[in-house]
Motif scaffolding. Structure first.
Motif, short mmCIF file in Angstrom:
data_model
loop_
_atom_site.label_atom_id
_atom_site.label_comp_id
_atom_site.label_asym_id
_atom_site.label_seq_id
_atom_site.Cartn_x
_atom_site.Cartn_y
_atom_site.Cartn_z
N ILE A 1 128.62 91.69 70.47
CA ILE A 1 128.33 90.84 69.32
C ILE A 1 129.33 89.69 69.32
CG2 ILE A 1 128.23 90.69 66.82
CD1 ILE A 1 127.30 93.53 66.74
N THR A 2 128.84 88.49 69.39
CA THR A 2 129.70 87.32 69.53
C THR A 2 130.21 86.83 68.20
OG1 THR A 2 127.88 85.77 69.35
CG2 THR A 2 128.34 86.65 71.55
N THR A 3 131.20 85.93 68.28
CA THR A 3 131.74 85.31 67.06
C THR A 3 130.67 84.52 66.35
OG1 THR A 3 133.93 85.18 68.07
CG2 THR A 3 133.50 83.76 66.18
N THR A 4 129.83 83.83 67.13
CA THR A 4 128.74 83.05 66.53
C THR A 4 127.81 83.94 65.74
OG1 THR A 4 128.82 81.49 68.36
CG2 THR A 4 126.82 81.50 67.02
N GLN B 1 129.37 84.98 62.44
CA GLN B 1 129.31 83.91 61.44
C GLN B 1 127.91 83.81 60.86
OE1 GLN B 1 130.66 80.65 63.85
NE2 GLN B 1 132.82 81.01 63.40
N SER B 2 126.90 83.90 61.71
CA SER B 2 125.51 83.81 61.25
C SER B 2 125.15 84.98 60.34
CB SER B 2 124.56 83.78 62.45
OG SER B 2 124.77 82.63 63.23
N SER B 3 125.56 86.19 60.74
CA SER B 3 125.24 87.37 59.93
C SER B 3 125.99 87.33 58.61
CB SER B 3 125.57 88.65 60.69
OG SER B 3 126.96 88.72 61.01
N SER B 4 127.18 86.75 58.61
CA SER B 4 127.94 86.61 57.37
C SER B 4 127.18 85.73 56.39
CB SER B 4 129.32 86.02 57.66
OG SER B 4 130.05 85.83 56.47
N LEU C 1 112.51 87.89 59.57
CA LEU C 1 111.82 86.99 60.51
C LEU C 1 112.05 85.53 60.13
CD1 LEU C 1 109.98 87.04 63.00
CD2 LEU C 1 108.02 87.03 61.46
N ASP C 2 111.98 85.24 58.83
CA ASP C 2 112.20 83.87 58.37
C ASP C 2 113.63 83.41 58.62
OD1 ASP C 2 109.60 83.76 57.49
OD2 ASP C 2 110.07 84.25 55.41
N LEU D 1 120.05 86.30 62.77
CA LEU D 1 120.04 87.66 63.30
C LEU D 1 119.78 87.70 64.80
CD1 LEU D 1 117.94 89.37 60.49
CD2 LEU D 1 120.34 89.81 60.98
N GLN D 2 119.89 86.56 65.46
CA GLN D 2 119.51 86.51 66.86
C GLN D 2 120.28 87.52 67.72
OE1 GLN D 2 116.89 84.74 67.80
NE2 GLN D 2 117.07 85.79 69.74
N GLY D 3 121.54 87.75 67.39
CA GLY D 3 122.34 88.70 68.15
C GLY D 3 121.86 90.12 68.04
#
Length: 378
Positions: A21-24, A27-30, A207-208, A213-215
């Motif tokens: 799981i990357t830093t990016t 950040q996105s999940s946050s 999905l939207d 959630l790409q990771g």
């Protein structure tokens, strides 16, 4: 009952976390976790409900007319103990006085299980069964054993995932709550109106917001431990009435239909479906396309005949853009994103995992999808 349900909600989910799981992604999940329950309630329609003195025939017709598979049951306040000890009340917007109390949930499976239950199977006998008050079957399935609410302003996406990842399929959300500073699932609520939030609403939200959630979504369902590898099934020779009894006894809303292996096989019981060829799905969801008269005439059919007839009923075809009932399957190498697109596009609540010869390997339900996302986020 409350302590048992609280324990139920605290049960652990998948402990396996996807690697790398990357830093990016973090950040996105946050950013995703900053969303509230109210963000899932945009354009939600009015709550479909039935009164406690409605007959089962009334409830069935309400579900058919609104194409839903569950409805909350409303009663006069103070006369019932709500399911699971809940006290979810609809109050007057001006005075705050209670107008009705939601005492539980009744599902399509509850109704059809009652139809297929012991007793007179003649036309008059079935009419008598369907004249019973809807309040008499609350709690006959897991869905009706609890009734929960989530505050739209203070409830977080994680609160929502916590609840819906434990097998609870739908929850009431107050539109104008009189209770403040509440977070997480609640058994007590008072509001002037409510809407229903379902597992499908949450997965459509995933999905939207797929960029957040790409990771997770790019991982396979195997990597995310999202597959149940033990699946009970019906044989293709099982009758509709027996199928409903089996589902009710096993507390299942849907089962795969597999090819019958021999004439000696007991078609009145669920069988281990693993490695057997899947030919269809028998689901309570499909029954919302049947009025009582239609369902009554179809009880003697075998399950596969029923599945083939359903797409040709007027109520089903009116709401479906496809001419037939497609069997929705995936593979162990499918990504979570692919499975989410399947369930949201086809409007199904589970996907059968098969091998290259359509041999059944397991299933992935909406509960499994939500649990996998929640586990990865944590």
């Amino acid at each position: 009952m409350i302590s048992a349900l609280s324990h139920f909600l605290r049960l652990s989910v998948h402990s396996t976390h996807p690697k790398h799981i990357t830093t990016t992604f973090m950040q996105s999940s946050s950013r995703l976790m900053e969303f509230k329950v109210k963000d899932l309630m945009v354009d939600k329609r009015r709550l479909v409900q039935v009164p406690d003195n409605a007959t089962l025939a009334d409830a069935l017709n309400t579900m058919v007319a609104n194409r839903v598979i569950a409805v909350p049951v409303a009663a006069k306040p103070g006369q019932w103990l709500g399911a699971g000890g809940s006290m979810i009340v609809e109050s007057d917007k001006q005075t705050g006085s209670a107008r009705k109390q939601y005492i539980g949930m009744v599902t399509m499976l509850d109704v059809v299980a009652h139809i297929a239950g012991e007793g007179d199977d003649s036309e008059s006998g079935l009419d008598k069964k369907m004249a019973a008050p809807v309040s008499s079957i609350i709690g006959h399935s897991p869905e009706g054993l609890s009734l929960w609410s989530l505050n739209p302003n203070t409830g977080s996406i994680m609160d929502c995932m916590e609840m819906l990842s434990k097998g609870i399929h739908r929850v009431l959300v107050p539109m104008n709550s009189n209770i403040e500073n509440i977070s997480g699932p609640e058994l007590v609520e008072s509001a002037s109106s409510y809407a229903m939030l379902t597992q499908m609403d949450l997965i459509s939200f995933f999905l939207d917001r797929s960029s957040h959630l790409q990771g997770i979504l790019s991982h396979t369902v195997t990597d995310l431990s999202a597959i149940h590898d033990t699946v009970l099934a019906l044989t293709s020779q099982a009758r509709v009435k027996d199928a409903i009894k089996c589902m009710s006894k096993a507390m299942l809303n849907a089962v795969p239909i597999v090819e019958a292996s021999s004439e000696e096989e007991d078609h009145k019981q669920l069988v281990d479906g693993r490695n057997r060829r899947v030919v269809g799905t028998f689901s309570a969801s499909d029954l919302k396309g049947c009025h009582l008269a239609t369902l009554r005439s179809w009880l003697p059919l075998n399950a596969l005949e029923f599945v083939e007839k359903i797409p040709r009923t007027p109520l089903f075809t009116a709401a479906s853009s496809t001419p037939g009932r497609e069997l929705v399957t995936c593979h162990v190498t499918s990504t979570l994103a692919q499975v989410i697109r399947m369930v949201t596009t086809k409007r199904v609540h589970r996907v059968w995992v098969v091998d290259q010869n359509d041999g059944l390997q397991g299933l992935i339900s909406l509960t499994d999808i939500i649990a996998a996302v929640r586990s990865a986020l944590l």
